[in-house]
Motif scaffolding. Structure first.
Motif, short mmCIF file in Angstrom:
data_model
loop_
_atom_site.label_atom_id
_atom_site.label_comp_id
_atom_site.label_asym_id
_atom_site.label_seq_id
_atom_site.Cartn_x
_atom_site.Cartn_y
_atom_site.Cartn_z
N ARG A 103 -7.94 -10.64 -24.73
CA ARG A 103 -8.01 -9.86 -25.97
C ARG A 103 -9.06 -10.46 -26.91
O ARG A 103 -9.89 -9.74 -27.49
CB ARG A 103 -6.64 -9.90 -26.65
CG ARG A 103 -6.64 -9.32 -28.05
CD ARG A 103 -5.29 -9.51 -28.71
NE ARG A 103 -5.21 -10.76 -29.45
CZ ARG A 103 -4.07 -11.36 -29.76
NH1 ARG A 103 -2.93 -10.84 -29.40
NH2 ARG A 103 -4.08 -12.48 -30.45
N GLU A 104 -9.06 -11.78 -27.05
CA GLU A 104 -9.98 -12.44 -27.97
C GLU A 104 -11.44 -12.26 -27.53
O GLU A 104 -12.31 -11.99 -28.35
CB GLU A 104 -9.66 -13.93 -28.07
CG GLU A 104 -8.32 -14.22 -28.71
CD GLU A 104 -8.24 -13.75 -30.15
OE1 GLU A 104 -9.26 -13.79 -30.86
OE2 GLU A 104 -7.14 -13.33 -30.57
N LEU A 105 -11.70 -12.40 -26.25
CA LEU A 105 -13.08 -12.31 -25.79
C LEU A 105 -13.58 -10.87 -25.85
O LEU A 105 -14.74 -10.62 -26.19
CB LEU A 105 -13.21 -12.90 -24.38
CG LEU A 105 -12.81 -14.38 -24.28
CD1 LEU A 105 -12.98 -14.89 -22.86
CD2 LEU A 105 -13.61 -15.26 -25.26
N SER B 176 -12.47 -8.72 -28.00
CA SER B 176 -12.61 -8.50 -29.44
C SER B 176 -13.99 -8.98 -29.92
O SER B 176 -14.68 -8.28 -30.67
CB SER B 176 -11.48 -9.25 -30.15
OG SER B 176 -11.57 -9.13 -31.53
N ASN B 177 -14.40 -10.15 -29.46
CA ASN B 177 -15.73 -10.66 -29.84
C ASN B 177 -16.85 -9.77 -29.31
O ASN B 177 -17.83 -9.51 -30.02
CB ASN B 177 -15.92 -12.08 -29.29
CG ASN B 177 -15.14 -13.10 -30.10
OD1 ASN B 177 -14.62 -12.80 -31.16
ND2 ASN B 177 -15.06 -14.31 -29.57
N ALA B 178 -16.70 -9.32 -28.08
CA ALA B 178 -17.74 -8.49 -27.49
C ALA B 178 -17.84 -7.17 -28.25
O ALA B 178 -18.94 -6.64 -28.48
CB ALA B 178 -17.42 -8.23 -26.01
N VAL C 252 -7.64 -17.46 -32.95
CA VAL C 252 -7.77 -18.23 -31.72
C VAL C 252 -9.17 -18.11 -31.17
O VAL C 252 -9.79 -19.07 -30.77
CB VAL C 252 -6.75 -17.77 -30.66
CG1 VAL C 252 -5.95 -18.93 -30.20
CG2 VAL C 252 -5.88 -16.68 -31.18
N GLY C 253 -9.68 -16.88 -31.15
CA GLY C 253 -11.09 -16.66 -30.91
C GLY C 253 -11.64 -17.18 -29.60
O GLY C 253 -10.92 -17.31 -28.60
N PHE C 254 -12.91 -17.46 -29.65
CA PHE C 254 -13.67 -17.86 -28.47
C PHE C 254 -13.03 -19.03 -27.73
O PHE C 254 -12.96 -19.06 -26.50
CB PHE C 254 -15.09 -18.23 -28.90
CG PHE C 254 -15.88 -18.89 -27.82
CD1 PHE C 254 -16.44 -18.13 -26.79
CD2 PHE C 254 -16.05 -20.26 -27.81
CE1 PHE C 254 -17.16 -18.74 -25.77
CE2 PHE C 254 -16.77 -20.87 -26.79
CZ PHE C 254 -17.32 -20.12 -25.78
N SER D 35 -7.59 -8.77 -38.03
CA SER D 35 -7.19 -9.85 -38.94
C SER D 35 -7.52 -11.22 -38.38
O SER D 35 -7.53 -12.20 -39.11
CB SER D 35 -5.69 -9.80 -39.16
OG SER D 35 -5.04 -10.13 -37.94
N HIS D 36 -7.79 -11.30 -37.09
CA HIS D 36 -7.94 -12.59 -36.42
C HIS D 36 -6.67 -13.40 -36.54
O HIS D 36 -6.68 -14.62 -36.45
CB HIS D 36 -9.14 -13.38 -36.96
CG HIS D 36 -10.42 -12.61 -36.90
ND1 HIS D 36 -11.22 -12.56 -35.78
CD2 HIS D 36 -11.01 -11.82 -37.80
CE1 HIS D 36 -12.25 -11.78 -36.02
NE2 HIS D 36 -12.15 -11.31 -37.23
N ASP D 37 -5.56 -12.71 -36.81
CA ASP D 37 -4.27 -13.38 -36.89
C ASP D 37 -3.68 -13.40 -35.48
O ASP D 37 -4.04 -12.59 -34.63
CB ASP D 37 -3.35 -12.59 -37.84
CG ASP D 37 -2.08 -13.36 -38.19
OD1 ASP D 37 -1.85 -14.44 -37.61
OD2 ASP D 37 -1.32 -12.86 -39.03
#
Ligand code: ADP
Ligand code: MG
Length: 564
Positions: free
Chosen positions: A33-35, A37-39, A125-127, A258-260
Motif C-alpha cells: 500500500r505504501e509503495l 501510494s508513493n508511486a 510508514v512510507g518508503f 493522511s500518511h496515518d
C-alpha cells in the motif's frame, strides 16, 4: 552503476527503520500500500507540473504503476512513470526525515511504546516499510525532463547505510527492486499481490498493472511474457458515489491521504453543486500526531482542481483549531494555476474555508450525537485544540461550544466528559448562570475554596484546568442564553438560589464585621483592592477573588511566561 559511494542514514532514520521493521511486522503487507501510494503521488506530481510544461511527459502522458514478481530471482519490482527524483532528492527523501521534532519524539519513547505500531505508524510508514519484507532494496530513478544520463541508483540493506550511484535510465520515473527475505516469498505470488492491490489500492487514481495469468506452461523457455492487465479500479475515491464506497475503502483512502497508520474515527464525504462547486472528503483521525503542537507541523487538505492534484497540505481551507482534520478538497471553481500565494487571498478559497469549517464542525457534532465513546476518544486527543475555536472563529463559537467537554463537580474526576448542554439540563430551579472554576491542575480546581457554597447548595460547577481554559472562557460569554460565570470572580450573586432568610443573614454579617474588614483592608492596602465578608465559604476562613473584569491568574501566568 559507475561511481557509487556509501552514505550513512540520518540517525533518526536508523532508529525508525529498526522500530518499524519490528513494530509493524504483524501487518507487513502494508508495505505494498505504501509503495503504491508513493508511486501514485509521483504520478500526481508529474501531472501537476505538466500543466505548465507538458514536455515533461516526454511523449508519454499515460501514467501507470507496474508490479512484477520474479520467482527465480526472489524479487518484487514496482515501477512508475511519475515524477522521479534527482540525486539530491533521493538523498533527502530516502535518507533523512525532515519532520521536526522527530528526534526528540523518538528519544522519549519508552520500551513498550517502541513496540506500539500506532506510535511508530504516525511517522507515515512510507518508503521504509519496504524493509519489513526486503533484505535489500534497490531504487532506480530519473526525474521527468532530465536526460537519461542523470539517472540515480540507490541501494540499502536497511542497516544504517545506503549506496548511491549513477545510472543510465531511458525511462523516467522510479523503479524499486525488493529482494524479499526468504520467509516473505508469499509476496511473489501474483494472486496474492493482485488481491492486496485490490484491497488497499483500488481507489488509487493511477492504474496498477500486473501480468495476466500465464497459460499453462508449454515446452521450451521462449513463451512470451503474458500481457499486462489493470488490477485496480483506478477511479479517485471521492469522485465515486457514497453508496458505492465501503467503510473499508474509506479507511484505506484515509491512510493514503493522511500518511496515518491507524483508522480514522469518522469522515464526511460531500459533493456540492451551486454557487460553489466542489467535492470534499474530510476525516477525523483517531490519534493525535506527535507534533500537533508544533507550529511547523504539516497540516491542511490535499487540494485537487477538476480532479488534478495541485498540492498537499493546503492550509487555507480550515482554521487552525481544526488543524487535525485530514482529507481532500476537489474544486471546480479554482483555476488549475492556483499557487499558495493565490490561495492566501482568494474569495473562492475564503468561501470554501467557511464551507469546510461548517462541514468539519457538523461532522464532529454528528459523531458526538451518534457515538459518545468515539467522541470521547476524539475529545481526549484533540479537545485542547478545539478549545482555541471560540477565540479564532467568533462566528462559529456556538457550534464549537456545543462540542466542548469539561470535567465537573458532578463526577469530580478529571475526565472531561460533561457538555454545556448536559450542564444546562441539570441546572437548579432558579439558577441563571453556568458556573465554572479555573485552576492550575485538576486537583486545585476540585479543592478550590470557591466551590464550598456550591457544594452546600448542590449546584454543579465545571472544573477547568487546561492551560488554554481561561483564554477559552474569555471568548465564550454564554451558552444557550445562559451566562458563563467564573465562581472566583467578582461578588458572587446567587440570585434566586438564595432564600430571603439567607440574604438577611448576609446583610447582618456584613454590618457586624464592617470594622474588621475595613481594618484588614488597611493592612493589605498594597496588595488587594477590597476586603469583604462572604458567604461562599463553609470551611475555609478566607479566599482571594479576582475583580469581574481583571485578568485571571492563569492568563497572567501565560502572559508572564511569554515575557509580557
Ligand atoms: P511520504 O509519502 O509520506 O512523503 P515516504 O517515506 O513514503 O513518505 O516517501 C518519502 C518521499 O520519497 C516522498 O515524499 C517522495 O518525495 C519520495 N518518493 C518515494 N517514492 C517515490 C516515487 N515512487 N517517485 C518519486 N518520489 C518518491
Ligand atoms: Mg508515502
Amino acid at each position: 552503476t559507475a561511481r557509487t559511494e556509501k552514505r550513512e542514514f540520518q540517525t533518526e532514520v536508523k532508529q525508525l527503520l529498526h522500530l518499524m521493521v519490528h513494530s509493524l511486522y504483524s501487518n507487513k503487507e502494508i508495505f505494498l500500500r505504501e509503495l503504491i501510494s508513493n508511486a501514485s503521488d509521483a504520478g500526481d506530481k508529474l501531472s501537476f507540473l505538466a500543466l505548465q510544461d507538458d514536455s515533461l511527459f516526454e511523449g508519454d502522458g499515460d501514467l501507470r504503476i507496474w508490479i512484477e514478481p520474479d520467482k527465480e530471482a526472489g524479487t518484487l519490482t514496482l515501477r512508475d512513470n511519475g515524477i522521479g527524483m534527482t540525486r539530491d532528492e533521493v538523498v533527502a527523501n530516502l535518507g533523512t526525515i525532515a519532520r521536526s521534532g522527530t528526534a526528540e519524539f523518538l528519544r522519549q519513547l519508552s520500551g513498550d511504546q517502541k513496540k506500539d505500531s500506532r506510535l511508530i505508524g504516525q511517522f507515515g510508514v512510507g518508503f521504509y516499510s519496504a524493509f519489513i519484507v526486503a533484505s535489500r532494496v534497490e531504487v532506480f530513478t530519473r526525474k521527468a525532463g532530465a536526460p537519461a544520463s542523470e539517472g540515480v541508483y540507490w541501494s540499502s540493506e536497511g542497516d544504517g547505510q545506503f549506496e548511491l550511484g549513477e545510472a543510465e535510465l531511458a525511462e523516467r520515473g522510479t523503479r524499486l527492486v525488493l529482494h524479499l527475505r526468504d520467509d516473505e516469498k508469499e509476496f511473489l505470488d501474483s494472486w496474492r499481490l493482485k488481491s492486496l492491490v485490490r484491497k488497499y489500492s483500488d481507489h488509487v487514481a493511477v492504474p496498477v498493472m500486473m501480468r495476466e495469468e500465464p497459460a499453462p506452461a508449454e515446452d521450451g523457455d521462449d513463451t512470451p511474457a503474458p500481457a499486462w492487465e489493470q488490477v485496480n479500479a483506478a477511479t479517485a475515491l471521492w469522485t465515486r458515489g457514497k453508496s458505492e464506497i465501503s467503510d473499508e475503502e474509506y479507511q484505506d483512502f484515509y491512510k493514503h491521504v493522511s500518511h496515518d497508520y491507524s483508522d480514522a474515527l469518522t469522515w464526511s464525504h460531500n459533493r456540492v453543486e451551486g454557487k460553489l462547486d466542489y467535492t470534499s472528503l474530510l476525516y477525523v483521525p483517531g490519534k493525535a500526531p506527535f507534533d500537533l503542537w508544533q507550529r511547523e507541523a504539516p497540516r491542511g487538505l490535499k487540494l485537487y482542481v477538476q480532479r488534478v492534484f495541485i498540492m498537499d497540505d493546503a492550509e487555507q481551507f480550515l482554521p487552525l483549531y481544526l488543524r487535525f482534520i485530514k482529507g481532500v478538497i476537489d474544486s471546480n471553481d479554482l483555476s488549475l494555476n492556483v499557487s499558495r500565494e493565490i490561495l492566501q487571498n482568494d474569495r473562492t478559497v475564503a468561501a470554501l474555508k467557511a464551507a469546510m469549517t461548517k462541514r468539519a464542525l457538523g461532522m464532529l457534532e454528528k459523531l458526538a450525537d451518534n457515538d459518545a465513546e468515539k467522541y470521547q476518544q476524539f475529545w481526549d486527543e484533540f479537545g485542547a485544540v478545539l478549545k482555541e475555536g471560540p477565540a479564532e472563529d467568533y462566528a462559529n463559537r456556538e457550534a464549537v461550544a456545543k462540542l466542548l467537554r469539561f470535567a465537573s463537580t458532578q463526577t469530580g474526576d478529571a475526565a472531561q466528559n460533561v457538555s454545556l448542554a448536559d450542564y444546562v439540563g441539570r441546572m437548579k430551579e432558579g439558577q441563571k448562570a453556568i458556573y465554572y472554576v479555573v485552576a492550575d491542575g485538576h486537583r486545585n480546581a476540585v479543592g478550590s475554596p470557591h466551590l464550598e457554597v456550591f457544594r452546600k447548595k448542590g449546584i454543579e460547577v465545571l472544573l477547568l484546568s487546561d492551560r488554554i481554559d481561561e483564554w477559552l472562557m474569555s471568548h465564550l460569554n454564554e451558552f444557550d442564553g445562559k451566562p458563563l460565570q467564573d465562581v472566583a470572580r467578582g461578588a458572587l450573586d446567587l440570585g434566586e438560589l438564595e432564600d430571603e432568610a439567607e440574604k438577611k443573614a448576609h446583610e447582618e454579617t456584613d454590618k457586624q464585621f464592617a470594622s474588621l474588614t475595613a481594618e484588614i483592608a488597611k493592612i493589605l492596602e498594597a496588595d488587594v483592592d477590597s476586603v469583604r465578608t462572604t458567604h461562599r465559604l463553609t470551611d475555609s476562613p478566607a479566599c482571594l477573588v479576582v475583580a469581574e473584569h481583571d485578568m485571571g491568574a492563569q492568563m497572567r501566568r501565560i502572559l508572564e511566561a511569554a515575557g509580557q
